[in-house]
Design a protein around this motif. Structure first.
Motif, short mmCIF file in Angstrom:
data_model
loop_
_atom_site.label_atom_id
_atom_site.label_comp_id
_atom_site.label_asym_id
_atom_site.label_seq_id
_atom_site.Cartn_x
_atom_site.Cartn_y
_atom_site.Cartn_z
N HIS A 87 -27.13 -21.27 -13.14
CA HIS A 87 -27.86 -21.14 -12.21
C HIS A 87 -28.26 -22.67 -11.81
CE1 HIS A 87 -28.29 -17.00 -13.52
NE2 HIS A 87 -29.08 -17.33 -14.41
N LYS A 88 -27.40 -23.71 -12.42
CA LYS A 88 -27.64 -24.84 -11.80
C LYS A 88 -26.89 -25.41 -10.73
CE LYS A 88 -29.60 -26.44 -16.19
NZ LYS A 88 -29.64 -27.11 -17.38
N ILE A 89 -25.71 -24.76 -10.65
CA ILE A 89 -24.64 -25.29 -9.67
C ILE A 89 -24.89 -24.61 -8.17
CG2 ILE A 89 -22.20 -25.03 -9.14
CD1 ILE A 89 -21.50 -25.18 -11.81
N LYS A 90 -25.70 -25.48 -7.56
CA LYS A 90 -26.25 -24.97 -6.37
C LYS A 90 -25.22 -24.55 -5.26
CE LYS A 90 -30.35 -27.54 -7.23
NZ LYS A 90 -31.76 -27.76 -6.77
N GLN A 91 -23.97 -25.05 -5.63
CA GLN A 91 -22.98 -24.64 -4.18
C GLN A 91 -21.75 -24.22 -4.98
OE1 GLN A 91 -21.50 -27.91 -1.96
NE2 GLN A 91 -19.60 -26.99 -1.67
N PRO A 92 -21.67 -22.67 -5.31
CA PRO A 92 -20.81 -22.07 -6.17
C PRO A 92 -19.42 -21.83 -5.30
CG PRO A 92 -22.32 -20.53 -5.60
CD PRO A 92 -22.72 -21.77 -4.97
N SER A 93 -19.15 -22.74 -4.40
CA SER A 93 -18.01 -22.53 -3.72
C SER A 93 -16.94 -23.33 -3.94
CB SER A 93 -18.31 -22.44 -2.34
OG SER A 93 -18.81 -23.60 -1.78
N TYR A 94 -16.75 -24.04 -5.31
CA TYR A 94 -15.99 -25.22 -5.43
C TYR A 94 -14.24 -24.67 -5.49
CZ TYR A 94 -19.57 -28.72 -5.88
OH TYR A 94 -20.54 -29.67 -5.96
N ARG A 95 -13.58 -25.40 -5.18
CA ARG A 95 -12.01 -25.05 -5.40
C ARG A 95 -11.62 -26.15 -6.40
NH1 ARG A 95 -11.20 -23.07 0.28
NH2 ARG A 95 -11.37 -25.23 0.84
N VAL A 96 -11.17 -25.67 -7.60
CA VAL A 96 -10.91 -26.70 -8.42
C VAL A 96 -9.21 -26.34 -8.97
CG1 VAL A 96 -10.97 -27.16 -10.97
CG2 VAL A 96 -13.10 -26.70 -9.66
N VAL A 97 -8.34 -27.28 -9.18
CA VAL A 97 -7.12 -27.39 -9.81
C VAL A 97 -7.18 -28.00 -11.05
CG1 VAL A 97 -4.82 -28.23 -9.77
CG2 VAL A 97 -5.97 -27.57 -7.59
N ALA A 98 -6.90 -27.19 -12.31
CA ALA A 98 -7.06 -27.92 -13.59
C ALA A 98 -5.70 -27.66 -14.27
CB ALA A 98 -8.09 -27.11 -14.19
N ASP A 99 -5.33 -28.82 -14.93
CA ASP A 99 -4.23 -28.76 -15.89
C ASP A 99 -4.53 -29.12 -17.32
OD1 ASP A 99 -1.71 -29.45 -17.30
OD2 ASP A 99 -0.94 -30.09 -15.47
N LEU A 100 -4.31 -27.82 -17.90
CA LEU A 100 -4.87 -27.82 -19.47
C LEU A 100 -4.03 -28.51 -20.50
CD1 LEU A 100 -6.59 -24.56 -19.59
CD2 LEU A 100 -7.39 -26.63 -18.83
N MET A 101 -2.87 -28.93 -19.81
CA MET A 101 -1.74 -29.64 -20.89
C MET A 101 -1.29 -28.76 -21.97
SD MET A 101 -3.26 -33.62 -20.19
CE MET A 101 -1.53 -34.35 -20.90
N ASN A 102 -1.45 -27.62 -21.91
CA ASN A 102 -0.85 -26.99 -23.09
C ASN A 102 -1.96 -26.86 -24.33
OD1 ASN A 102 1.66 -28.01 -21.50
ND2 ASN A 102 1.90 -25.69 -22.12
N GLY A 103 -3.21 -27.27 -24.07
CA GLY A 103 -4.02 -27.45 -25.18
C GLY A 103 -4.51 -26.33 -25.48
N VAL A 104 -5.69 -26.40 -26.43
CA VAL A 104 -6.41 -25.34 -27.13
C VAL A 104 -7.55 -24.66 -26.39
CG1 VAL A 104 -5.94 -26.03 -29.54
CG2 VAL A 104 -8.01 -26.82 -28.10
N TYR A 105 -7.73 -25.19 -25.16
CA TYR A 105 -8.54 -24.28 -24.17
C TYR A 105 -8.02 -23.33 -23.37
CZ TYR A 105 -12.71 -27.19 -25.55
OH TYR A 105 -13.60 -27.97 -26.46
N SER A 106 -6.93 -23.12 -23.42
CA SER A 106 -6.11 -22.32 -22.60
C SER A 106 -6.74 -20.91 -22.23
CB SER A 106 -4.64 -22.10 -22.94
OG SER A 106 -4.05 -23.34 -23.21
N ALA A 107 -7.34 -20.27 -22.95
CA ALA A 107 -8.01 -18.86 -22.99
C ALA A 107 -9.44 -18.97 -22.58
CB ALA A 107 -7.93 -18.26 -24.13
N LEU A 108 -10.17 -20.17 -22.90
CA LEU A 108 -11.54 -20.09 -22.65
C LEU A 108 -11.84 -20.85 -21.25
CD1 LEU A 108 -14.33 -21.34 -25.47
CD2 LEU A 108 -14.11 -22.44 -23.20
N TYR A 109 -11.29 -21.91 -20.83
CA TYR A 109 -11.55 -22.65 -19.45
C TYR A 109 -11.42 -21.78 -18.30
CZ TYR A 109 -12.16 -26.67 -16.74
OH TYR A 109 -12.66 -27.64 -15.59
N PRO A 110 -10.38 -20.87 -18.17
CA PRO A 110 -10.38 -19.83 -16.92
C PRO A 110 -11.45 -19.11 -17.08
CG PRO A 110 -8.47 -20.05 -17.85
CD PRO A 110 -8.95 -20.81 -18.98
N GLU A 111 -12.05 -18.60 -18.00
CA GLU A 111 -13.11 -17.70 -18.32
C GLU A 111 -14.41 -18.34 -17.74
OE1 GLU A 111 -13.85 -15.59 -21.61
OE2 GLU A 111 -11.57 -14.64 -21.82
#
Length: 830
Positions: free
Chosen positions: A545-569
């Protein structure tokens, strides 16, 4: 004058030589190390000694007795706990009713104590500190004096970033008895860390005397060998006991009733203890042989140190080797490249011992064996197993399952029995193997394990801070060294363990003094099914509820790391449109970080531009570091990324908050931020209560800590937090960056041998004396609005130079100017 001998150290760094002897009792040319110093003090006129004991006190008491053998009186003081250097001397106050000298029992020196005493008497100072210059001052206290010898500044056991001189405190003090009144009873209190600053605060002048001559702290096996080499080569004015016999190619010191056959060849300087037997045709070169030792026929011993009651079989060849008491070597044993063989070792015939191998006490080596990897930690014997709360090693070379199990047992032995510890790892099979071995060692000490299995360490550190677990250990493929695995140790706050805990683990590890519990007390091991959910919910609740503009478009490279399942969620939860790259596991890729990084820096900016995204994130495999690409597709350099966070935070908060940044952080926003108060300081070893005073802690390597959420760097949280901060001002990355005034900033790394670092920092400190300067971390010199900062690297033979100027031309001129000075200072001899 009386004398106090500090003889209570554990000698952890010099293991296994101190397995059954306290370090001051290690033999140097067949006399205990501390006896050499005590004899010099007797020559000065000292008639009464106080010996401060702690580790293996009975060994020292039995040897020196009442002191009558040296013609002096000896009093012994055994503090019931470790009260530090000054606190220990306080325990001897009843014996110190006149001027007294304090010396360490674990150094070899030929300083003229008469000169030091004369200086003290002339200055009439309550304390005189004996100084000398060394190439590596990290284990000592560094000191600056004025021309009269008055102490201006000192710092106890600095990191390289704090070194401002190569002049160090030798631990040799002359004091007046009234100084002891400033030392509190029964609390840890050190001379350099506590007492001397207290005296200076009270306006009491302290003086330093820079002594001429030889001084060496015998702190590790290499130093032990070096001090013998220096003595035998005549570099130390030290009286070698024994009858001098000249030979064609050298000299021989015969002690007691020792006799050497005429066929034995002597080269350089050789010392032979009483009762020694040497076989026909043997070569001895720059070697010391202890009492009752037997050396066989046709042996070659070069630059060796043999303790008492050693047996060396015929035809053995040894070089630069230390052999401790009661050890037996068979015939034809070869150790030509520097071995340490501890006491009561049995080595059978025709064994080959490889370079720098250390064989621990009471080991048995079968005939014909090749000993190549017995606890080899390379250069780490010179320092410690740890570097900043972590241990790193090559899998199945330095870091084997056997060693991991011992580490687990050592770590567990420092924790309360029955306590709970988190363990976690990345997905590499080597990390899993080492973790399982480590956990076995932990369980053997009665410590319980809550195993998070495959889990990001920033997330584990978050859980540590918010639960009642006493510690956490994480295993991962090394970010910087392919083929290496890192073991990271954290305390109950999720912070890297401090040096006191590191030393405690090392003491137990090296001595193998593990706590072993019975079958019914062996630790439990449980798995947590909800840890990831708890971490994810905490992020959602912290930012929801703090992100006042929920229309961001993001490109993220997780570099095959351990957040692969959690970050997209998480991105989906915050209604962020995303393109997520490399969100799958690959053992091969995470062990080749430079290639991963290069590909990410090439692809993410292009995809941000092509998709007209608002921002791009690159999250390192271990989840600590963050890189950002702006909405224009430009990579944001790390130094500007820190400024970006400061600007975004300043526009988002409505009341003043403090942030902590390194001394190297650009200062162009100083005075331009409305609500953010910027403090600069060292980011290493910060305590939890201090961290919690800040809204943000960031460095120039993409690590960001938001203490409101966690005390550890977390790239996942930092990326989403940045979106939240940006939403408050509805400003894009490029708009925020445009608010930063133009400036030139450069970080370069120049080679600097470790042996020259201290001298170099002294020269730089002298350069800074007539200018405005800061010594918080390294030496920072100001030139109106411009500045240059020089910090020695903590672990490598490098020097970091940071420069900030208004104009690029001026910045490059400053860099060139100091590069030339550094080259000159490194090359010049003193």
């Amino acid at each position: 004058m009386k004398a106090v001998v500090m003889a209570g150290g554990f000698g952890t760094r010099i293991q296994p030589l101190t397995n059954s002897l306290p370090k001051p009792m290690l033999p140097v040319v067949n006399l205990p190390m501390m006896e050499h110093t005590m004899k010099k003090l007797v020559a000065l006129g000292v008639e009464e000694f106080v010996i401060l004991l702690y580790y293996k006190p009975e060994v020292i008491k039995e040897y020196f007795g009442d002191g009558s053998r040296l013609g002096v009186k000896v009093n012994y003081v055994l503090p019931e706990a470790d009260y530090g250097t000054a606190g220990a001397v306080k325990k001897a106050q009843q014996f110190l009713n006149e001027t007294f000298i304090v010396v360490s029992g674990d150094v070899i020196t030929d300083f003229d104590f008469r000169e030091i005493a004369g200086f003290h008497e002339f200055k009439k100072s309550p304390v005189t500190i004996t100084l000398t210059s060394v190439s590596n001052p990290l284990q000592f206290g560094i000191v600056i004096t004025d021309k009269e010898g008055k102490i201006l500044k000192f710092l106890e056991k600095p990191g390289w970033g704090e070194v401002f001189s190569d002049t160090i405190n030798t631990g040799i003090y002359i004091m007046e008895p009234e100084v002891l009144d400033f030392i509190p009873e029964n609390v840890p209190f050190d001379f350099s860390k506590d007492l001397f600053p207290l005296l200076m605060e009270k306006g009491i002048e302290l003086f330093g005397f820079k002594a001429q001559g030889y001084w060496k702290d015998v702190g590790n096996p290499d130093a032990y060998r070096e001090v013998h080499r220096d003595i035998l080569q005549g570099k130390v004015k030290l009286q070698i006991p024994g009858k001098l016999v000249k030979h064609r190619e050298g000299v021989l010191f015969l002690q007691g009733d020792a006799e050497i056959p005429k066929s034995v060849k002597i080269r350089g300087t050789v010392v032979v203890g009483k009762g020694v037997e040497v076989g026909e045709g043997t070569l001895l070169e720059n070697t010391v042989i202890g009492p009752e030792t037997e050396v066989g026929k046709r042996c070659q011993l070069r630059e060796c140190i043999l303790w008492d009651r050693v047996k060396v079989g015929d035809d053995s060849k040894l070089r630069n080797t230390v052999i401790c008491s009661f050890t037996e070597l068979g015939s034809g044993v070869t150790a030509l490249k520097g071995a340490i063989i501890a006491e009561k070792v049995k080595i059978e015939d025709n064994v080959q011992i490889a370079k720098d191998v250390v064989i621990w006490p009471e080991k048995f080596v079968e005939s014909g064996s090749i000993v190549s990897s017995n606890l080899v930690w390379g250069e780490r014997w010179k320092r410690s197993l740890f570097e900043g709360g972590r241990i790193s090693g090559r899998i199945n070379v330095e870091l084997s399952p056997e060693l991991a199990a011992k580490l687990g047992a050592a770590f567990g032995s420092t924790l309360p029995e029955g306590s709970w510890v988190y363990t976690s790892r990345d997905y590499h099979r080597a990390s899993r193997m080492i973790k399982r071995a480590f956990v076995s060692g932990l369980l053997s000490t009665g410590v319980n394990v809550l195993d998070l299995r495959q889990f990001p360490h920033p997330a584990m550190r978050f859980l540590l801070e918010n639960t009642k677990k006493v510690a956490g250990v994480h295993f991962e493929a090394s970010v910087g060294s392919p083929g290496h695995t890192d073991i990271l140790f954290f305390d109950e706050n999720g912070l890297p363990i401090d040096t006191n805990r590191e030393k405690a683990i090392e003491r137990i590890f090296f001595r193998e003094r593990f706590r072993r519990v019975g079958p019914s007390e062996v630790g439990l091991i449980k798995e947590s099914s909800y840890a990831a959910d708890r971490y994810q919910r905490a992020i959602e609740e912290s930012i929801d509820h703090k992100i006042k503009q929920p229309s961001y478009r993001v490109v993220a490279d997780l570099m095959n790391g351990v957040y692969s399942a959690l970050y997209p969620e998480l991105l989906a939860h915050f209604k962020v449109e995303s393109v997520v790259l490399n969100s799958y596991f690959s053992e091969e890729k995470i062990t080749h970080l430079p290639i991963l990084k290069e590909k990410a820096l090439w692809s993410v900016p292009r995809i941000v531009k092509a998709t007209e995204a608002d921002i791009g994130f690159i999250i390192y495999p271990n989840g600590e570091r963050l890189k950002v690409i702006s909405d224009t597709g430009e990579f944001v350099p790390n130094y500007k990324l820190l400024l970006l966070f400061l600007l975004a935070l300043d526009r988002a908060v409505e009341q003043q908050v403090k942030v902590l940044v390194p001394v190297s952080c650009p200062s162009v926003l100083d005075g331009k931020l409305k609500n953010v108060i910027v403090e600069r300081g060292k980011l290493r070893g910060i305590k939890a209560n201090l961290l919690r005073q800040f809204a943000l802690v960031g460095d120039l390597n993409g690590r960001f800590i938001f203490p409101e959420f966690s005390l550890s760097p977390d790239a996942v949280y930092a990326s989403i937090k940045l979106l939240e901060l940006m939403s408050f001002s509805n400003a894009s990355v490029s708009e925020l960056l445009s608010a930063i005034p133009p400036f030139f900033f450069k970080h370069v790394i120049v080679s600097c041998p470790s042996s020259k670092k201290a001298k170099l920092m002294r020269k730089i400190s002298e350069e800074a004396m007539e200018k405005r300067a800061s010594f918080i971390d390294g030496v920072k010199i100001f030139f109106n609005g411009d500045w240059i900062l020089l910090i020695p690297d903590q672990f490598t033979d490098n020097l970091h130079i940071f420069v900030q100027t208004e104009k690029e031309e001026r910045g490059r001129e400053l860099l060139n100017q100091f590069n030339r000075k550094i080259e000159k200072w490194i090359e010049e001899k003193e």
